[in-house]
Design a protein around this motif. Structure first.
Motif, short mmCIF file in Angstrom:
data_model
loop_
_atom_site.label_atom_id
_atom_site.label_comp_id
_atom_site.label_asym_id
_atom_site.label_seq_id
_atom_site.Cartn_x
_atom_site.Cartn_y
_atom_site.Cartn_z
N PRO A 175 5.08 -0.86 -5.90
CA PRO A 175 4.48 0.48 -5.97
C PRO A 175 5.41 1.48 -5.31
CG PRO A 175 2.91 -1.12 -5.12
CD PRO A 175 4.22 -1.83 -5.20
N LYS A 176 5.62 2.59 -5.98
CA LYS A 176 6.55 3.57 -5.44
C LYS A 176 6.05 4.07 -4.09
CE LYS A 176 9.71 6.96 -7.15
NZ LYS A 176 10.71 6.28 -6.34
N ASP A 177 6.97 4.14 -3.13
CA ASP A 177 6.70 4.66 -1.80
C ASP A 177 5.95 3.71 -0.88
OD1 ASP A 177 8.06 6.86 -2.46
OD2 ASP A 177 6.32 8.13 -2.85
N GLN A 195 -3.24 4.35 -10.89
CA GLN A 195 -2.11 4.84 -11.67
C GLN A 195 -0.85 4.94 -10.82
OE1 GLN A 195 -2.48 5.58 -15.01
NE2 GLN A 195 -4.48 4.65 -14.65
N LEU A 196 -0.56 3.90 -10.04
CA LEU A 196 0.58 3.99 -9.15
C LEU A 196 1.88 3.96 -9.92
CD1 LEU A 196 -0.61 1.60 -6.35
CD2 LEU A 196 -0.55 4.07 -6.31
N ARG A 197 2.80 4.78 -9.46
CA ARG A 197 4.14 4.70 -10.04
C ARG A 197 4.80 3.44 -9.50
NH1 ARG A 197 6.93 9.43 -7.78
NH2 ARG A 197 5.50 9.04 -6.10
N LYS A 198 5.60 2.82 -10.31
CA LYS A 198 6.22 1.56 -9.87
C LYS A 198 7.73 1.68 -9.91
CE LYS A 198 2.29 -0.94 -10.37
NZ LYS A 198 1.72 -2.12 -9.84
N SER A 225 0.82 -1.21 0.00
CA SER A 225 0.00 0.00 0.00
C SER A 225 0.85 1.25 0.00
CB SER A 225 -0.89 0.02 1.23
OG SER A 225 -1.83 -1.01 1.12
N THR A 226 0.39 2.20 -0.79
CA THR A 226 1.03 3.51 -0.77
C THR A 226 0.07 4.42 -0.04
OG1 THR A 226 0.04 3.96 -2.87
CG2 THR A 226 2.30 3.20 -2.91
#
Ligand code: 5MY
Ligand code: ATP
Length: 503
Positions: free
Chosen positions: A317-319, A286-289, A277-278
């Motif tokens: 997922p980024k972050d 549209q999560l950045r990866k 989870s971000t």
């Protein structure tokens, strides 16, 4: 916390690691983390309260000024250094002694300085409006994920390090040395893969063989942890009974065996969701990866089917918490083999100019300037001491991230409950709220780098001997190790963790 009214009866044993012992408050969501000495050091230790306090304040500073910016504000709680009444600490030490696992009793709790780190109890959910109305106590899953990538440094001399991850190789070494009785099939590269199937399998392997990588707490009490002499099936069955009310409707007609399977699977899905989870945009499609280069995400020792390893989706997922930890671990981009000559450069420089130790912040202070050295280290070696120090600092920060733990606290909540700042994940009804934190973010002493080099050699050598007994190269490796540039005490087998070592 009123320091002059401290009563040992308000606190109970919570857990411990190699360097600290943790007690939790029976009512409030606070813990005290007290340092430990090896018994030999305890006799010789005449550290002043001020030195001990400075040591703990260094941990707080490092957490706040270095690890928090790297790992993210929302995951890190730096806590506060406190001075406790000595009488309270002595009574507390006596009280917790009988609760301590035998394997940790080679060290004693610090009862001399009265200093400790006060932290939120991360097994409890913070700022969750629905938990207070919820009758089921919160669950908390603690994972010590270890290093999640294969090194790609040009300086690596043993190809196996680019194929089999450090954790999987280390398992064989630990088994041979009697640290554990059974091999863990957990592979950190599966957990960090971002692929839900691989992650689920990694967590399943942690549950089957927790060692020191996995614990479960219910209402702040540890209900599942490593038990070397345990009957694994019985333990799993007991765990499933604990979890049943969280994951199965009360009228479920499933048999005990069927329901065990279901609840353990549900638990795994909740953990996977939390780890991916971000926090800022949990519902965004549209999560950045973060993508890792192909060769670095699969370990040949993992039990997973090769097709899944080759064809699966490998990105985080980024972050998300795993992304934050992995990118901090990857500050170690030279591997210990590439770092060793730079460490030697620093050693020689410090021998010639001892006063430089302070300017170069080898033992702190851990402030913005230290973080700047970590983040802005030049990409190429220009032969300078600044470059070498930057890489050493990066390596130490990466070591912290390779040894930290993740706490995933979850609680069930009714369907109409607001979720406040907590994160919503919904694998099935009932819904869960969850908070994710990272703990054990202490700075690793500069001197521990020489130990890392020897340990790396031993782990790799042992693994190669086990898996390739006729390998001729090993004799050369032996020779290399004998010529080791590092001097100093060997920590394996006689763990000499330096409590109060300047950090
Ligand atoms: O070196 P590793 O990978 O074995 O990690 C050590 C851990 O062993 P593990 O492999 O996780 O069972 C070790 O954990 P245990 O004491 O074995 O539970 C410590 O976390 C040690 O850190 P420190 O020296 O206490 O700051 C860890 O040492 P560092 O390498 O982080 O200094
Ligand atoms: N803030 C916290 N809230 C709840 N539990 C905690 C907290 N901090 C530590 N613990 C518990 O205490 C245990 C020991 O703490 P910690 O990992 O910080 O010790 P350590 O001696 O630094 O470990 P290591 O062996 O990795 O060096 C943890 O595994 C965790 O279960």
């Amino acid at each position: 916390m009123e320091l002059d009214k401290m009563d040992e009866n308000d606190w109970k044993y919570h857990g411990e690691g190699n360097k600290s012992l943790v007690v939790s408050h029976v009512q409030h969501a606070r813990v005290l983390r007290l340092l430990k000495y090896s018994t030999e050091d305890a006799e010789n230790s005449h550290k002043t309260t001020e030195q001990a306090f400075r040591h703990i304040q260094n941990i707080v500073d490092y957490c706040q000024n270095v690890m928090k910016p790297l790992l993210g504000e929302k995951f890190v709680h730096n806590g506060e250094a406190v001075k406790l009444p000595l009488d309270f600490v002595r009574q507390l030490s006596l009280k917790v002694q009988q609760e301590r696992p035998e394997s940790r009793c080679d060290k004693v709790m610090d009862t001399l300085s009265g200093c400790a780190l006060c932290l939120p109890n991360l097994t409890q959910l913070s700022s969750c409006c629905c938990c207070s109305r919820e009758h089921r106590p919160p669950l908390c899953i603690e994972i010590k994920p270890k290093c999640g990538f294969l090194p790609a440094s040009r300086d690596i001399t043993k190809d196996i390090k680019k194929k089999v991850c450090r954790f999987c190789m280390h398992q064989h070494f630990k088994l041979a040395n009697g640290k554990w009785k059974r091999l863990s099939h957990y592979c950190p590269l599966d957990l960090f893969s971002g692929n839900k199937q691989r992650m689920s399998l990694a967590i399943k392997h942690l549950i089957e063989e927790p060692q020191n990588n996995f614990n479960i707490f219910k209402g702040g009490e540890c209900i599942y942890t490593c038990n070397d002499d345990a009957d694994v099936f019985q333990d799993l069955d007991e765990l499933a009974q604990h979890l049943r009310p969280y994951f199965l409707p009360s009228g479920s007609l499933l048999s005990r065996q069927q329901s065990s399977k279901v609840v353990l699977n549900e638990l795994i899905q909740v953990i996977v969701s939390a780890l991916l989870s971000t926090w800022d945009c949990p519902r965004s499609g549209q999560l950045r990866k973060t993508h890792l280069s192909e060769g670095r995400v699969t370990c040949e020792a993992s039990l997973l089917h090769r097709d899944l390893l080759r064809n699966g989706n490998h990105c985080l997922p980024k972050d998300c918490v795993l992304d934050k930890i992995l990118s901090t671990q990857m500050l170690d981009n030279l591997d210990i083999e590439g770092l060793s000559p730079l460490f030697k450069r620093v050693e020689q420089h410090l021998q010639m100019f001892p006063k430089e130790r302070c300017r170069l912040q080898m033992d702190g202070p851990y402030n913005a300037s230290f973080l700047e050295k970590v983040q802005n280290c030049p990409a190429e070696d220009d032969g300078s001491i600044e470059y070498a120090v930057g890489k050493v600092h990066q390596y130490r920060v990466a070591m912290t991230a390779k040894d930290c733990s993740i706490m995933v606290a979850i609680a069930t909540c009714g369907e109409d409950d607001g979720l406040d700042q907590s994160l919503e994940i919904q694998p099935m009804k009932p819904r869960f709220t969850c908070s994710v934190s990272i703990l054990d973010l202490d700075p690793k002493p500069y001197e521990s780098i020489s130990h890392q080099s020897r340990l790396d050699y031993k782990i790799v050598n042992h693994y190669l001997r086990r898996t390739q007994p006729d390998n001729q190269e090993l004799d050369n490796l032996e020779e290399l190790a004998n010529q080791s540039l590092f001097l100093g005490r060997d920590r394996d087998g006689e763990d000499c963790t330096l409590v109060f070592h300047p950090v």
